[in-house]
Design an enzyme around this catalytic site. Structure first.
Site, PDB file in Angstrom:
ATOM      1  N   ASP A 146       0.777  -1.231   0.000  1.00 11.26           N
ATOM      2  CA  ASP A 146       0.000   0.000   0.000  1.00 11.26           C
ATOM      3  C   ASP A 146       0.819   1.297   0.000  1.00 11.26           C
ATOM      4  N   CYS A 200     -15.882  -5.920 -17.206  1.00 16.37           N
ATOM      5  CA  CYS A 200     -16.917  -4.968 -16.758  1.00 16.37           C
ATOM      6  C   CYS A 200     -18.052  -4.869 -17.785  1.00 16.37           C
ATOM      7  N   CYS A 206     -20.979   0.608 -10.260  1.00 16.14           N
ATOM      8  CA  CYS A 206     -20.104   1.289  -9.285  1.00 16.14           C
ATOM      9  C   CYS A 206     -20.104   2.798  -9.512  1.00 16.14           C
ATOM     10  N   CYS A 210     -21.751   5.918  -6.540  1.00 16.07           N
ATOM     11  CA  CYS A 210     -20.920   6.858  -5.766  1.00 16.07           C
ATOM     12  C   CYS A 210     -21.747   8.052  -5.275  1.00 16.07           C
ATOM     13  N   CYS A 226     -13.805  11.799  -3.391  1.00 16.71           N
ATOM     14  CA  CYS A 226     -14.056  10.460  -2.820  1.00 16.71           C
ATOM     15  C   CYS A 226     -14.113  10.542  -1.291  1.00 16.71           C
ATOM     16  N   CYS A 253     -15.184   4.490   2.650  1.00 18.98           N
ATOM     17  CA  CYS A 253     -16.465   4.288   1.977  1.00 18.98           C
ATOM     18  C   CYS A 253     -16.363   3.004   1.164  1.00 18.98           C
ATOM     19  N   CYS A 256     -18.910   1.968  -3.882  1.00 19.43           N
ATOM     20  CA  CYS A 256     -18.631   1.511  -5.252  1.00 19.43           C
ATOM     21  C   CYS A 256     -18.214   0.042  -5.260  1.00 19.43           C
TER      22      CYS A 256
HETATM   23  C1  B12 Z   1      -3.931   6.677  -3.494  1.00 22.67           C
HETATM   24  C2  B12 Z   1      -4.844   5.560  -3.081  1.00 22.67           C
HETATM   25  C3  B12 Z   1      -6.174   5.868  -2.786  1.00 22.67           C
HETATM   26  C4  B12 Z   1      -6.768   7.242  -3.056  1.00 22.67           C
HETATM   27  C5  B12 Z   1      -6.990   7.392  -4.583  1.00 22.67           C
HETATM   28  C6  B12 Z   1      -7.757   6.200  -5.188  1.00 22.67           C
HETATM   29  C7  B12 Z   1      -7.247   5.727  -6.530  1.00 22.67           C
HETATM   30  N1  B12 Z   1      -8.089   4.933  -7.167  1.00 22.67           N
HETATM   31  O1  B12 Z   1      -6.136   6.026  -6.963  1.00 22.67           O
HETATM   32  C8  B12 Z   1      -8.064   7.215  -2.195  1.00 22.67           C
HETATM   33  C9  B12 Z   1      -7.757   7.813  -0.824  1.00 22.67           C
HETATM   34  C10 B12 Z   1      -9.283   7.937  -2.767  1.00 22.67           C
HETATM   35  C11 B12 Z   1      -8.265   5.710  -2.035  1.00 22.67           C
HETATM   36  C12 B12 Z   1      -9.487   5.150  -1.733  1.00 22.67           C
HETATM   37  C13 B12 Z   1      -9.708   3.785  -1.599  1.00 22.67           C
HETATM   38  N2  B12 Z   1      -8.776   2.829  -1.565  1.00 22.67           N
HETATM   39 CO1  B12 Z   1      -6.911   3.164  -2.008  1.00 22.67          CO
HETATM   40  N3  B12 Z   1      -5.094   3.273  -2.528  1.00 22.67           N
HETATM   41  C14 B12 Z   1      -4.361   4.236  -3.002  1.00 22.67           C
HETATM   42  C15 B12 Z   1      -2.945   3.731  -3.338  1.00 22.67           C
HETATM   43  C16 B12 Z   1      -2.015   4.119  -2.176  1.00 22.67           C
HETATM   44  C17 B12 Z   1      -2.351   4.229  -4.663  1.00 22.67           C
HETATM   45  C18 B12 Z   1      -3.307   4.107  -5.872  1.00 22.67           C
HETATM   46  C19 B12 Z   1      -2.748   4.791  -7.094  1.00 22.67           C
HETATM   47  O2  B12 Z   1      -1.634   4.533  -7.513  1.00 22.67           O
HETATM   48  N4  B12 Z   1      -3.532   5.710  -7.681  1.00 22.67           N
HETATM   49  C20 B12 Z   1      -3.129   6.476  -8.833  1.00 22.67           C
HETATM   50  C21 B12 Z   1      -4.011   6.152 -10.029  1.00 22.67           C
HETATM   51  C22 B12 Z   1      -3.626   6.958 -11.254  1.00 22.67           C
HETATM   52  O3  B12 Z   1      -3.726   4.785 -10.331  1.00 22.67           O
HETATM   53  P1  B12 Z   1      -4.869   3.725 -10.553  1.00 22.67           P
HETATM   54  O4  B12 Z   1      -5.922   3.867  -9.521  1.00 22.67           O
HETATM   55  O5  B12 Z   1      -4.217   2.399 -10.716  1.00 22.67           O
HETATM   56  O6  B12 Z   1      -5.441   4.282 -11.952  1.00 22.67           O
HETATM   57  C23 B12 Z   1      -5.514   3.517 -13.057  1.00 22.67           C
HETATM   58  C24 B12 Z   1      -6.817   3.712 -13.803  1.00 22.67           C
HETATM   59  O7  B12 Z   1      -7.197   5.037 -13.695  1.00 22.67           O
HETATM   60  C25 B12 Z   1      -6.372   3.260 -15.146  1.00 22.67           C
HETATM   61  N5  B12 Z   1      -6.933   3.982 -16.259  1.00 22.67           N
HETATM   62  C26 B12 Z   1      -6.836   5.281 -16.532  1.00 22.67           C
HETATM   63  N6  B12 Z   1      -7.469   5.524 -17.691  1.00 22.67           N
HETATM   64  C27 B12 Z   1      -7.936   4.371 -18.147  1.00 22.67           C
HETATM   65  C28 B12 Z   1      -8.654   4.075 -19.278  1.00 22.67           C
HETATM   66  C29 B12 Z   1      -9.013   2.745 -19.496  1.00 22.67           C
HETATM   67  C30 B12 Z   1      -9.800   2.434 -20.713  1.00 22.67           C
HETATM   68  C31 B12 Z   1      -8.655   1.720 -18.591  1.00 22.67           C
HETATM   69  C32 B12 Z   1      -9.032   0.303 -18.822  1.00 22.67           C
HETATM   70  C33 B12 Z   1      -7.928   2.054 -17.439  1.00 22.67           C
HETATM   71  C34 B12 Z   1      -7.587   3.367 -17.234  1.00 22.67           C
HETATM   72  O8  B12 Z   1      -4.966   3.436 -15.288  1.00 22.67           O
HETATM   73  C35 B12 Z   1      -4.454   3.952 -14.075  1.00 22.67           C
HETATM   74  C36 B12 Z   1      -3.092   3.344 -13.859  1.00 22.67           C
HETATM   75  O9  B12 Z   1      -3.171   1.935 -13.857  1.00 22.67           O
HETATM   76  C37 B12 Z   1      -3.189   2.178  -3.406  1.00 22.67           C
HETATM   77  C38 B12 Z   1      -2.018   1.302  -2.950  1.00 22.67           C
HETATM   78  C39 B12 Z   1      -0.942   1.202  -4.007  1.00 22.67           C
HETATM   79  N7  B12 Z   1       0.282   1.417  -3.613  1.00 22.67           N
HETATM   80  O10 B12 Z   1      -1.245   0.932  -5.170  1.00 22.67           O
HETATM   81  C40 B12 Z   1      -4.422   1.973  -2.482  1.00 22.67           C
HETATM   82  C41 B12 Z   1      -5.475   0.938  -2.913  1.00 22.67           C
HETATM   83  C42 B12 Z   1      -5.763   1.174  -4.354  1.00 22.67           C
HETATM   84  N8  B12 Z   1      -6.644   1.308  -2.141  1.00 22.67           N
HETATM   85  C43 B12 Z   1      -7.361   0.320  -1.786  1.00 22.67           C
HETATM   86  C44 B12 Z   1      -8.628   0.421  -1.142  1.00 22.67           C
HETATM   87  C45 B12 Z   1      -9.188  -0.846  -0.514  1.00 22.67           C
HETATM   88  C46 B12 Z   1      -9.310   1.643  -1.134  1.00 22.67           C
HETATM   89  C47 B12 Z   1     -10.766   1.899  -0.688  1.00 22.67           C
HETATM   90  C48 B12 Z   1     -11.738   0.790  -1.033  1.00 22.67           C
HETATM   91  C49 B12 Z   1     -10.746   2.147   0.843  1.00 22.67           C
HETATM   92  C50 B12 Z   1     -12.098   2.444   1.472  1.00 22.67           C
HETATM   93  N9  B12 Z   1     -12.956   1.458   1.699  1.00 22.67           N
HETATM   94  O11 B12 Z   1     -12.377   3.578   1.790  1.00 22.67           O
HETATM   95  C51 B12 Z   1     -11.091   3.222  -1.434  1.00 22.67           C
HETATM   96  C52 B12 Z   1     -11.708   2.955  -2.831  1.00 22.67           C
HETATM   97  C53 B12 Z   1     -11.929   4.184  -3.641  1.00 22.67           C
HETATM   98  C54 B12 Z   1     -11.769   3.926  -5.145  1.00 22.67           C
HETATM   99  N10 B12 Z   1     -12.872   3.779  -5.861  1.00 22.67           N
HETATM  100  O12 B12 Z   1     -10.620   3.856  -5.624  1.00 22.67           O
HETATM  101  C55 B12 Z   1      -6.753  -1.016  -2.224  1.00 22.67           C
HETATM  102  C56 B12 Z   1      -7.521  -1.553  -3.431  1.00 22.67           C
HETATM  103  C57 B12 Z   1      -7.500  -3.066  -3.534  1.00 22.67           C
HETATM  104  C58 B12 Z   1      -8.088  -3.486  -4.849  1.00 22.67           C
HETATM  105  N11 B12 Z   1      -8.751  -4.641  -4.839  1.00 22.67           N
HETATM  106  O13 B12 Z   1      -7.947  -2.818  -5.857  1.00 22.67           O
HETATM  107  C59 B12 Z   1      -5.259  -0.578  -2.555  1.00 22.67           C
HETATM  108  C60 B12 Z   1      -4.590  -1.325  -3.700  1.00 22.67           C
HETATM  109  C61 B12 Z   1      -4.475  -0.789  -1.235  1.00 22.67           C
HETATM  110  C62 B12 Z   1      -4.114  -2.249  -1.006  1.00 22.67           C
HETATM  111  N12 B12 Z   1      -2.835  -2.523  -0.860  1.00 22.67           N
HETATM  112  O14 B12 Z   1      -4.925  -3.142  -0.932  1.00 22.67           O
HETATM  113  N13 B12 Z   1      -7.127   5.017  -2.270  1.00 22.67           N
HETATM  114  S1  SF4 Z   2     -15.301   4.890  -2.163  1.00 19.99           S
HETATM  115 FE1  SF4 Z   2     -17.372   5.883  -2.053  1.00 19.99          FE
HETATM  116  S2  SF4 Z   2     -17.010   8.086  -2.427  1.00 19.99           S
HETATM  117 FE2  SF4 Z   2     -15.114   6.961  -3.061  1.00 19.99          FE
HETATM  118  S3  SF4 Z   2     -15.396   6.588  -5.246  1.00 19.99           S
HETATM  119 FE3  SF4 Z   2     -16.203   4.749  -4.216  1.00 19.99          FE
HETATM  120  S4  SF4 Z   2     -18.418   5.208  -3.905  1.00 19.99           S
HETATM  121 FE4  SF4 Z   2     -17.429   7.185  -4.413  1.00 19.99          FE
END
Ligand code: B12
Ligand code: SF4
Length: 386
Positions: A146, A200, A206, A210, A226, A253, A256
Site C-alpha cells: 500500500d 466490466c 459502481c 458513488c 471520494c 467508503c 462503489c
Molecule cells: C492513493 C490511493 C487511494 C486514493 C486514490 C484512489 C485511486 N483509485 O487512486 C483514495 C484515498 C481515494 C483511495 C481510496 C480507496 N482505496 Co486506495 N489506494 C491508493 C494507493 C495508495 C495508490 C493508488 C494509485 O496509484 N492511484 C493512482 C491512479 C492513477 O492509479 P490507478 O488507480 O491504478 O489508476 C488507473 C486507472 O485510472 C487506469 N486507467 C486510466 N485511464 C484508463 C482508461 C481505461 C480504458 C482503462 C481500462 C484504465 C484506465 O490506469 C491507471 C493506472 O493503472 C493504493 C495502494 C498502491 N500502492 O497501489 C491503495 C489501494 C488502491 N486502495 C485500496 C482500497 C481498498 C481503497 C478503498 C476501497 C478504501 C475504502 N474502503 O475507503 C477506497 C476505494 C476508492 C476507489 N474507488 O478507488 C486497495 C484496493 C485493492 C483493490 N482490490 O484494488 C489498494 C490497492 C491498497 C491495497 N494494498 O490493498 N485510495
Molecule cells: S469509495 Fe465511495 S465516495 Fe469513493 S469513489 Fe467509491 S463510492 Fe465514491
C-alpha cells in the site's frame, strides 16, 4: 541433448521449482491468490498516473506526485528487479456494508478498517514468505504493501489477479471487489502468469453508486470527491457542498465496491479471513463523539482508524451528526464546540446549525466564545453568523 538446450532446461526447472515454492508458501500463510508478472508489464502506467496528477485528482496527497517516477515504473524503484509477485487477501464482508447507511445515529466504518490494520497483517505474512523464499532462492527480495510507491492495481491486473474495474479498484472473478493487495519484488527469474482481461462490459453500477460523483469517467477517479480521501487522507476543512453527501460514513467508503455485481461470485475462501470486530461494525455516534485522545487510542488500538488521530476522526463524526437529524446529539456537539481542536470546533458549529432549531441556534451563537481561528470563523460565517 546439446549443451545450450540442457542449460535452458535446467534453468526452466529451477524457475518452475522456485515459483511453485513461492506460491505454496503464500497459500500456507493465508493469501488467497499469488501470481507473477514482470517489471516492464505496465508501460501505460506513467502516462495514466501523469494524467491523474496533472488534473489534480490526488488533492493534497503530495507524496503521489513526489514519487511519480518510481511509482509508475518498478524498474526505477529497484533497477535489479526481475520478477514481481502480487498477493491478494480476501476480506469480503459477511453482510452488505451498505445496510448501516440507513441508520444515521450509527457511524459507518468501511469494511477494511473493521479489524486489525491490514498493512500490519499483510506485511507480517509477506515478510515470512519473503524470508523463506530468499533463503531457498539465494536471491534478493523486497516486500511492499500500500504505502510504498508501487502501482499495485495495474501490476495485479498484469499478474492476472483480476482487472481494474470502472471504479479503478481490482475486481476478481473469485473475490469480487474485496481483495487487499501486496507485492514482493525479487531479483529471481520466475514463471510469468497470464494477465486478466476486463470483464466490466456495459455495467456501470459502481459509477452510479458513488454518493459524491467522484468518477469523471469510467476507470478515472477524482480523489478530491471520494469519501475515502475526504475522511481518511484530507486534513483540512471538508467542502461544505460535499458534507451532506457523506451521510454517516465516518471512515472510508465501500459504496462503489459493494455495488459491483462480481461480488455475488465471491467465495469466502480463506479460513484466515479478517473478521470484523463486533464493536466496530455499528458504533453509535453518541459514544464516538465523547472520545478524547486517550479514549480514541484505546478504542481503536490496532485498527487503521487510529492512524488519522482523534481530532480528524471526531471531525468526521460531527459531519455524520450534522447529517443524522438526531436532536439527541445536540448536547455532545455543543460540548465539542469548545474543543481545543479548531477542526472539531468548526465542524461542531456546522453540525449544530443543522441539528438545532433556528431559534436555538441564534441563542447558541449569541453565547459563543471569542474565536480567533480563521477556519472556525469561516464556519460561523457559513452558518449565517458574522
Ligand atoms: C492513493 C490511493 C487511494 C486514493 C486514490 C484512489 C485511486 N483509485 O487512486 C483514495 C484515498 C481515494 C483511495 C481510496 C480507496 N482505496 Co486506495 N489506494 C491508493 C494507493 C495508495 C495508490 C493508488 C494509485 O496509484 N492511484 C493512482 C491512479 C492513477 O492509479 P490507478 O488507480 O491504478 O489508476 C488507473 C486507472 O485510472 C487506469 N486507467 C486510466 N485511464 C484508463 C482508461 C481505461 C480504458 C482503462 C481500462 C484504465 C484506465 O490506469 C491507471 C493506472 O493503472 C493504493 C495502494 C498502491 N500502492 O497501489 C491503495 C489501494 C488502491 N486502495 C485500496 C482500497 C481498498 C481503497 C478503498 C476501497 C478504501 C475504502 N474502503 O475507503 C477506497 C476505494 C476508492 C476507489 N474507488 O478507488 C486497495 C484496493 C485493492 C483493490 N482490490 O484494488 C489498494 C490497492 C491498497 C491495497 N494494498 O490493498 N485510495
Ligand atoms: S469509495 Fe465511495 S465516495 Fe469513493 S469513489 Fe467509491 S463510492 Fe465514491
Amino acid at each position: 541433448m546439446p549443451g545450450d538446450a540442457l542449460q535452458t532446461e535446467k534453468l526452466d526447472k529451477r524457475r518452475r521449482a522456485l515459483t511453485s515454492f513461492l506460491k505454496d508458501e503464500a497459500r500456507d500463510k493465508g493469501f488467497d491468490v499469488c501470481r507473477v508478472t514482470y517489471p516492464g508489464s505496465i508501460p501505460q502506467a506513467p502516462e495514466r498516473l501523469a494524467d491523474f496528477l496533472g488534473r489534480g485528482y490526488h488533492g493534497t496527497m503530495d507524496w503521489m506526485a513526489e514519487t511519480a517516477d518510481r511509482r509508475s515504473d518498478p524498474r526505477v524503484l529497484w533497477s535489479d528487479v526481475r520478477s514481481i509477485v502480487l498477493f491478494g487477501m480476501n476480506y469480503g464482508p459477511d453482510e452488505d456494508p451498505r445496510s448501516i447507511l440507513g441508520k444515521p445515529d450509527l457511524g459507518a466504518i468501511s469494511v477494511y478498517a473493521q479489524n486489525r490494520d491490514y498493512h500490519d497483517v499483510i506485511k507480517g505474512k509477506l515478510k515470512e514468505v519473503a524470508t523463506r523464499f530468499a533463503a531457498r532462492a539465494g536471491e534478493d527480495v523486497k516486500v511492499f504493501v500500500d504505502t510504498a510507491p508501487v502501482m499495485e492495481k495495474p501490476l495485479a491486473e498484469q499478474a492476472g489477479l483480476g482487472w481494474q474495474g470502472k471504479h479503478t479498484n481490482l475486481v476478481s472473478r473469485e473475490f469480487g471487489s474485496w481483495l487487499f493487495l501486496g507485492s514482493l519484488f525479487t531479483t529471481a527469474d520466475l514463471f510469468i502468469d497470464e494477465p486478466e482481461r476486463d470483464h466490466c462490459g456495459s455495467c456501470r453500477a459502481c459509477l452510479d453508486a458513488c454518493p459524491t460523483n467522484a468518477f469523471p469517467a469510467p476507470y478515472k477517479i477524482d480523489a478530491r470527491r471520494c469519501i475515502s480521501y475526504l475522511t481518511i487522507e484530507h486534513k483540512g476543512a471538508i467542502d461544505p457542498a460535499l458534507r451532506p453527501l457523506i451521510g454517516n460514513r465516518i471512515y472510508g467508503c465501500d459504496d462503489c465496491l459493494a455495488a459491483c455485481p462480481w461480488n455475488k461470485f465471491a467465495v469466502s475462501a480463506s479460513e484466515m479471513k479478517l473478521r470484523a470486530r463486533e464493536d466496530l461494525k455499528a458504533p453509535p455516534l453518541s459514544f464516538l463523539l465523547t472520545l478524547d485522545g486517550a479514549g480514541f487510542r484505546a478504542f481503536f488500538s490496532g485498527s487503521p482508524v487510529k492512524r488519522i488521530g482523534r481530532d480528524r476522526f471526531v471531525r468526521n463524526c460531527l459531519i455524520a451528526a450534522g447529517n443524522s437529524g438526531d436532536a439527541a446529539l445536540v448536547d455532545v456537539c455543543t460540548a465539542l464546540s469548545k474543543d481545543a481542536s479548531p477542526a472539531v470546533r468548526g465542524m461542531a458549529i456546522w453540525a449544530l446549525s443543522r441539528l438545532m432549531t433556528a431559534g436555538d441556534f441564534i441563542d447558541f451563537a449569541a453565547r459563543r466564545q471569542n474565536e480567533t481561528d480563521a477556519e472556525v470563523l469561516g464556519e460561523w460565517k457559513l452558518a449565517g453568523v458574522v
